[in-house]
Design a protein around this motif. Structure first.
Motif, PDB file in Angstrom:
ATOM      1  N   GLY B  44       0.802  -1.232  -0.078  1.00 26.06           N
ATOM      2  CA  GLY B  44       0.085   0.019  -0.126  1.00 26.06           C
ATOM      3  C   GLY B  44       1.063   1.162   0.047  1.00 26.06           C
ATOM      4  O   GLY B  44       0.506   2.258  -0.792  1.00 26.06           O
ATOM      5  N   GLU B  45       1.988   1.128   0.787  1.00 27.83           N
ATOM      6  CA  GLU B  45       2.975   2.430   0.937  1.00 27.83           C
ATOM      7  C   GLU B  45       3.379   2.668  -0.534  1.00 27.83           C
ATOM      8  O   GLU B  45       3.650   3.827  -0.857  1.00 27.83           O
ATOM      9  CB  GLU B  45       3.885   2.050   1.801  1.00 27.83           C
ATOM     10  CG  GLU B  45       4.686   3.066   2.313  1.00 27.83           C
ATOM     11  CD  GLU B  45       6.178   2.990   2.984  1.00 27.83           C
ATOM     12  OE1 GLU B  45       6.051   1.809   3.417  1.00 27.83           O
ATOM     13  OE2 GLU B  45       7.057   3.748   2.951  1.00 27.83           O
ATOM     14  N   SER B  46       4.020   1.685  -1.232  1.00 29.27           N
ATOM     15  CA  SER B  46       4.750   1.647  -2.439  1.00 29.27           C
ATOM     16  C   SER B  46       3.777   2.396  -3.493  1.00 29.27           C
ATOM     17  O   SER B  46       3.934   3.050  -4.268  1.00 29.27           O
ATOM     18  CB  SER B  46       5.083   0.268  -2.939  1.00 29.27           C
ATOM     19  OG  SER B  46       6.122  -0.170  -2.181  1.00 29.27           O
ATOM     20  N   MET B  48       1.014   4.069  -2.566  1.00 29.61           N
ATOM     21  CA  MET B  48       0.728   5.553  -2.279  1.00 29.61           C
ATOM     22  C   MET B  48       1.742   6.368  -2.732  1.00 29.61           C
ATOM     23  O   MET B  48       1.311   7.462  -3.217  1.00 29.61           O
ATOM     24  CB  MET B  48       0.437   5.360  -0.656  1.00 29.61           C
ATOM     25  CG  MET B  48      -0.282   6.551  -0.328  1.00 29.61           C
ATOM     26  SD  MET B  48      -0.378   6.175   1.629  1.00 29.61           S
ATOM     27  CE  MET B  48       0.997   7.155   2.022  1.00 29.61           C
ATOM     28  N   MET B  49       2.900   6.001  -2.669  1.00 29.89           N
ATOM     29  CA  MET B  49       3.972   6.997  -3.100  1.00 29.89           C
ATOM     30  C   MET B  49       4.072   7.053  -4.564  1.00 29.89           C
ATOM     31  O   MET B  49       4.181   8.131  -4.957  1.00 29.89           O
ATOM     32  CB  MET B  49       5.429   5.872  -2.691  1.00 29.89           C
ATOM     33  CG  MET B  49       5.634   5.830  -1.077  1.00 29.89           C
ATOM     34  SD  MET B  49       5.953   7.595  -0.627  1.00 29.89           S
ATOM     35  CE  MET B  49       7.710   7.489   0.095  1.00 29.89           C
ATOM     36  N   LEU B  50       3.820   5.890  -5.245  1.00 31.57           N
ATOM     37  CA  LEU B  50       3.639   6.143  -6.599  1.00 31.57           C
ATOM     38  C   LEU B  50       2.555   6.742  -7.117  1.00 31.57           C
ATOM     39  O   LEU B  50       2.835   7.796  -8.277  1.00 31.57           O
ATOM     40  CB  LEU B  50       3.627   4.615  -7.133  1.00 31.57           C
ATOM     41  CG  LEU B  50       3.498   4.487  -8.958  1.00 31.57           C
ATOM     42  CD1 LEU B  50       4.691   5.206  -9.491  1.00 31.57           C
ATOM     43  CD2 LEU B  50       3.366   3.219  -9.424  1.00 31.57           C
ATOM     44  N   LYS B  51       1.275   6.844  -6.388  1.00 35.50           N
ATOM     45  CA  LYS B  51       0.226   7.702  -6.894  1.00 35.50           C
ATOM     46  C   LYS B  51       0.699   9.224  -6.438  1.00 35.50           C
ATOM     47  O   LYS B  51       0.328  10.076  -7.415  1.00 35.50           O
ATOM     48  CB  LYS B  51      -0.779   7.302  -5.984  1.00 35.50           C
ATOM     49  CG  LYS B  51      -2.208   7.982  -6.570  1.00 35.50           C
ATOM     50  CD  LYS B  51      -3.456   6.979  -5.806  1.00 35.50           C
ATOM     51  CE  LYS B  51      -4.704   7.852  -5.931  1.00 35.50           C
ATOM     52  NZ  LYS B  51      -5.148   8.749  -4.890  1.00 35.50           N
ATOM     53  N   ALA B 259      12.551   6.002  -5.405  1.00 37.30           N
ATOM     54  CA  ALA B 259      12.456   4.583  -5.932  1.00 37.30           C
ATOM     55  C   ALA B 259      13.317   3.579  -5.069  1.00 37.30           C
ATOM     56  O   ALA B 259      12.885   2.550  -4.481  1.00 37.30           O
ATOM     57  CB  ALA B 259      13.148   4.353  -7.377  1.00 37.30           C
ATOM     58  N   SER B 260      14.555   4.331  -4.602  1.00 36.49           N
ATOM     59  CA  SER B 260      15.505   3.671  -3.873  1.00 36.49           C
ATOM     60  C   SER B 260      14.827   3.419  -2.324  1.00 36.49           C
ATOM     61  O   SER B 260      14.666   2.397  -1.379  1.00 36.49           O
ATOM     62  CB  SER B 260      16.804   4.178  -3.651  1.00 36.49           C
ATOM     63  OG  SER B 260      16.806   5.521  -3.135  1.00 36.49           O
ATOM     64  N   GLY B 261      14.154   4.590  -1.813  1.00 38.79           N
ATOM     65  CA  GLY B 261      13.497   4.534  -0.581  1.00 38.79           C
ATOM     66  C   GLY B 261      12.331   3.517  -0.638  1.00 38.79           C
ATOM     67  O   GLY B 261      12.459   2.725   0.417  1.00 38.79           O
ATOM     68  N   VAL B 262      11.653   3.364  -1.584  1.00 39.99           N
ATOM     69  CA  VAL B 262      10.488   2.344  -1.629  1.00 39.99           C
ATOM     70  C   VAL B 262      11.189   0.844  -1.711  1.00 39.99           C
ATOM     71  O   VAL B 262      10.758  -0.163  -1.075  1.00 39.99           O
ATOM     72  CB  VAL B 262       9.815   2.461  -2.986  1.00 39.99           C
ATOM     73  CG1 VAL B 262       8.814   1.193  -3.309  1.00 39.99           C
ATOM     74  CG2 VAL B 262       8.915   3.606  -2.802  1.00 39.99           C
ATOM     75  N   LYS B 263      12.482   0.781  -2.446  1.00 40.29           N
ATOM     76  CA  LYS B 263      13.123  -0.521  -2.512  1.00 40.29           C
ATOM     77  C   LYS B 263      13.454  -1.110  -1.093  1.00 40.29           C
ATOM     78  O   LYS B 263      13.562  -1.837  -0.743  1.00 40.29           O
ATOM     79  CB  LYS B 263      14.284  -0.383  -3.490  1.00 40.29           C
ATOM     80  CG  LYS B 263      14.746  -1.674  -3.885  1.00 40.29           C
ATOM     81  CD  LYS B 263      15.552  -1.782  -5.269  1.00 40.29           C
ATOM     82  CE  LYS B 263      15.903  -2.939  -5.816  1.00 40.29           C
ATOM     83  NZ  LYS B 263      16.791  -3.009  -6.794  1.00 40.29           N
ATOM     84  N   VAL B 264      14.195   0.006  -0.301  1.00 43.37           N
ATOM     85  CA  VAL B 264      14.721  -0.096   0.949  1.00 43.37           C
ATOM     86  C   VAL B 264      13.484  -0.550   1.961  1.00 43.37           C
ATOM     87  O   VAL B 264      13.512  -1.603   2.523  1.00 43.37           O
ATOM     88  CB  VAL B 264      15.349   1.102   1.598  1.00 43.37           C
ATOM     89  CG1 VAL B 264      15.406   0.730   3.191  1.00 43.37           C
ATOM     90  CG2 VAL B 264      16.633   1.465   1.016  1.00 43.37           C
TER      91      VAL B 264
END
Lengths: 237, 413
Positions: B44-46, B48-51, B259-264
């Motif tokens: 959901g966070e990913s 949400m971030m993308l949105k 992107a790296s934040g989401v990946k972490v």
């Protein structure tokens, strides 16, 4: 080897080693058992009766000597070949019945047939054998719902369901009362006579000796005596 | 269809120690439910971030001059941007597309100055695509055909001490490197709730940008896709369809830090899920091993009767399979309610940020974090649970298969 010889032991020795201690269970046993034998191996505790049955049942291998069962040299067989020999040609009856507690009587008998790869007919065969041993009314009961005598009869049904050539019974009557012992022994002798299945027992029970047509006495891992009774004296009725 | 005795044996064996089995199932269910919740949170966070990134004017995709990928200079322009924009808008995977022209500049009012990135926009589509300027605190947004107007963020207005209708002096370097200035009237003030964002919003029309910089056209085309899950495929298809002098970048390439934040976050979640599942796995393995030790004599008898090792291993794995299916179902029962609540109500983090908006890399993020909830939960629950139970059954199964019937039966004597 004559075709009627099922078990042939020549100088069979079994030594158990625990650390540096060696225990000689069998010391050069020479013996033959023929098709249709109904034999009891007797002897005091520690004389090597169970060890001998384990070797004949391909559960273990001899330390020395040659043991052929149904024409197979046991010491040259792989574990898998020995498992196949047991599955297809040898039935076992244990002192403590050793039925699978979570399965019904019918399922216990069917299990061996399933292991053999029997198809749909295994259910009918299991029912047939149970009925033959007077257990048709108990087929859906679990071992804990059966008496000791009934459990041992289920164990016999399991042992003979797959039509083995040889049945090995280790102290089969040790946990049974006199009446149940008689019923069981009579049933096994009937199977021996009707179907030609060879039975070898290890026992302390004089009743088994009475029923047996051949009595082999083991003392200290050696055969002390081997007597074949004539038919007149082997009857126990 | 007849159920084999082996299968019945596996089923019934689980019932012989009902309490142990129930505890194992609860353990698997709790572990599985916790993992579902955590995965739902991060998914959901990913999303949400993308949105948030897409709706903060950055889009899911950006079409830029091919050269920009190497040098990242705002002076580069797309020669044929109108035809590319047309093509983007006619693509069925593209929801919206808008042109942008960026330039670093200086805003001045009286003696006060502030440095900003000025963005030239198409007023007709920008407001629909960019949530930062969707609802202005004061005034109105830029309008097509109106010249010399600007929309700024609240923080810029405060720092320059300006109001609506005040005129700002904007200065940028033009195409020849000379300073170029113009007076722009403030028609709208945006307020996002994030000071960082409110200090960065400075929108003018593309026409004004062209006039100011003498750089013709748009520097980039930003697109929002209909199905973000198919972003990679859409980007690839566009890449193949568009002229070779432009490049298609996804949000991961445009905002690598995000992107790296989401990946972490995803990596941490995987690690945590892994640890939880290992704990569950060891718990079940221990229980299974105990069960095997208790059934050693039974296995010896079955082996004596001629059961092969492979069959014994199969039975043990079947027990693991049954445990896994039940555990997965319990995992769903435990995991679905909190994951559903997380997806529908979310967790409000606004109190941790003092009521202000949260922004990362010029992206406005909702203070209510919402998880993901969907059909993916069902297969995942069973994948997690079956992996744990089958893996944890392997060692006990191997151990059981090594039972020597002669030794085990001799011990009984």
């Amino acid at each position: 080897m004559s075709s009627s010889i099922l078990v042939e032991a020549k100088g069979v020795t079994k030594v158990y080693t625990t650390g540096k201690v060696e225990a000689h269970a069998l010391r050069g046993v020479d013996i033959e058992f023929r098709v249709g034998d109904f034999a009891a191996i007797v002897g005091p505790s520690g004389s090597g009766k169970t060890t001998f049955l384990n070797l004949v049942g391909a559960l273990d291998v001899a330390t020395d000597g040659e043991l052929r069962v149904l024409g197979n040299d046991i010491s040259r067989m792989t574990k898998r070949q020995r498992a196949d020999l047991r599955l297809n040609s040898i039935g076992f009856v244990f002192q403590a019945y050793n039925l699978v507690p979570v399965l019904t009587a019918q399922e216990n008998v069917e299990f061996v047939l399933e292991l053999q790869g029997a198809g749909e007919q295994r259910s009918n065969r299991a029912k047939e054998v149970l009925a033959q041993l007077g257990l048709d009314a108990y087929s859906s009961r679990r071992p804990n719902e059966l008496s000791g005598g009934q459990q041992q009869r289920v164990a016999v049904a399991r042992a003979v369901a797959a039509n083995p050539k040889l049945v090995l019974a280790d102290e089969p009557t040790a946990n049974l009362d006199g009446e149940n012992s008689d019923i069981l022994l009579k049933m096994m002798r009937d199977l021996n006579e009707a179907q030609g299945i060879t039975f070898i027992f290890s026992t302390h029970d004089p009743r088994v000796v009475t029923y047996a047509r051949r009595v082999v006495t083991l003392v200290d891992g050696r055969i002390d005596n081997d007597v074949t009774k004539n038919s007149a004296t082997s009857s126990a009725e | 269809m007849r159920i084999s005795v082996s299968t019945k044996y596996a089923f019934h064996s689980l019932r012989r120690h009902a309490r142990k089995t129930i505890l194992s199932v609860i353990g698997i269910g709790l572990g599985c439910g916790l993992c579902l919740f955590m995965i739902g949170l991060v998914k959901g966070e990913s999303r949400m971030m993308l949105k948030a990134a897409a709706e903060s004017g950055n889009g899911h995709l950006r079409i830029v001059p091919a050269e920009w990928v190497q040098i990242r200079q705002n002076d580069l322009r797309l020669d044929n941007w109108r035809s590319i924009l047309q093509e983007l808008r006619s693509n069925e995977q593209i929801k919206r597309a808008a042109p942008h022209a960026r330039k670093e500049g200086l805003l001045a009012f009286g003696t006060r100055t502030i440095g900003v990135e000025v963005i030239g926009v198409d007023p007709t589509v920008e407001q629909a695509m960019n949530r930062l300027v969707r609802d202005l605190a004061e005034g109105y947004y830029l309008m097509e055909g109106t010249r010399g107007t600007v929309v700024v963020g609240r923080e810029i207005a405060q720092r320059l001490n300006v109001e609506l209708d005040d005129e700002l002096l904007i200065t940028v370097a033009d195409s020849s490197g000379e300073m170029s200035s113009a007076m722009l009237r403030i028609v709208g003030i945006a307020e996002t709730g994030s000071e960082e964002l409110d200090a960065s919003i400075c929108h003018i029309t593309i026409s004004d940008m062209v006039e100011l910089t003498a750089l013709n056209g748009a520097a980039e085309l930003t697109a929002v896709v209909k199905e973000p899950r198919k972003l990679g495929r859409t980007a690839k298809a566009l890449s193949a369809a568009l002229p070779g002098d432009c490049a298609v970048l996804t949000w991961k390439e445009i905002m690598p830090e995000l992107a790296s934040g989401v990946k972490v976050d995803e990596t941490w979640t995987r690690l945590t899920v892994g640890i939880v599942m290992i704990v569950v796995l060891l718990g079940i393995a221990s229980a299974q091993l105990t069960a095997v030790l208790e059934r050693r004599r039974e296995f010896a008898v079955l082996s004596a009767l001629g059961m092969r090792k492979a069959r014994l291993i199969k039975i043990m794995l079947m027990e693991g399979l049954v445990l896994g299916v039940i555990g997965g179902t319990v995992g769903l029962v435990i995991g679905i309610p909190p994951t559903y609540l997380l997806a529908t109500r979310g967790i409000d983090f606004s109190r941790f940020y003092g009521g202000s908006g949260i922004s990362v890399s010029n992206i406005l993020i909702d203070s209510v974090f919402q998880g993901d909830f969907g059909w993916w939960l069902f297969p995942l629950a069973f994948i997690l649970s079956l992996t744990a139970t089958i893996l944890s059954s392997l060692y006990p199964a191997w151990y059981a298969s090594r039972t020597d019937p002669a030794v085990a039966l001799r011990v009984e004597h």
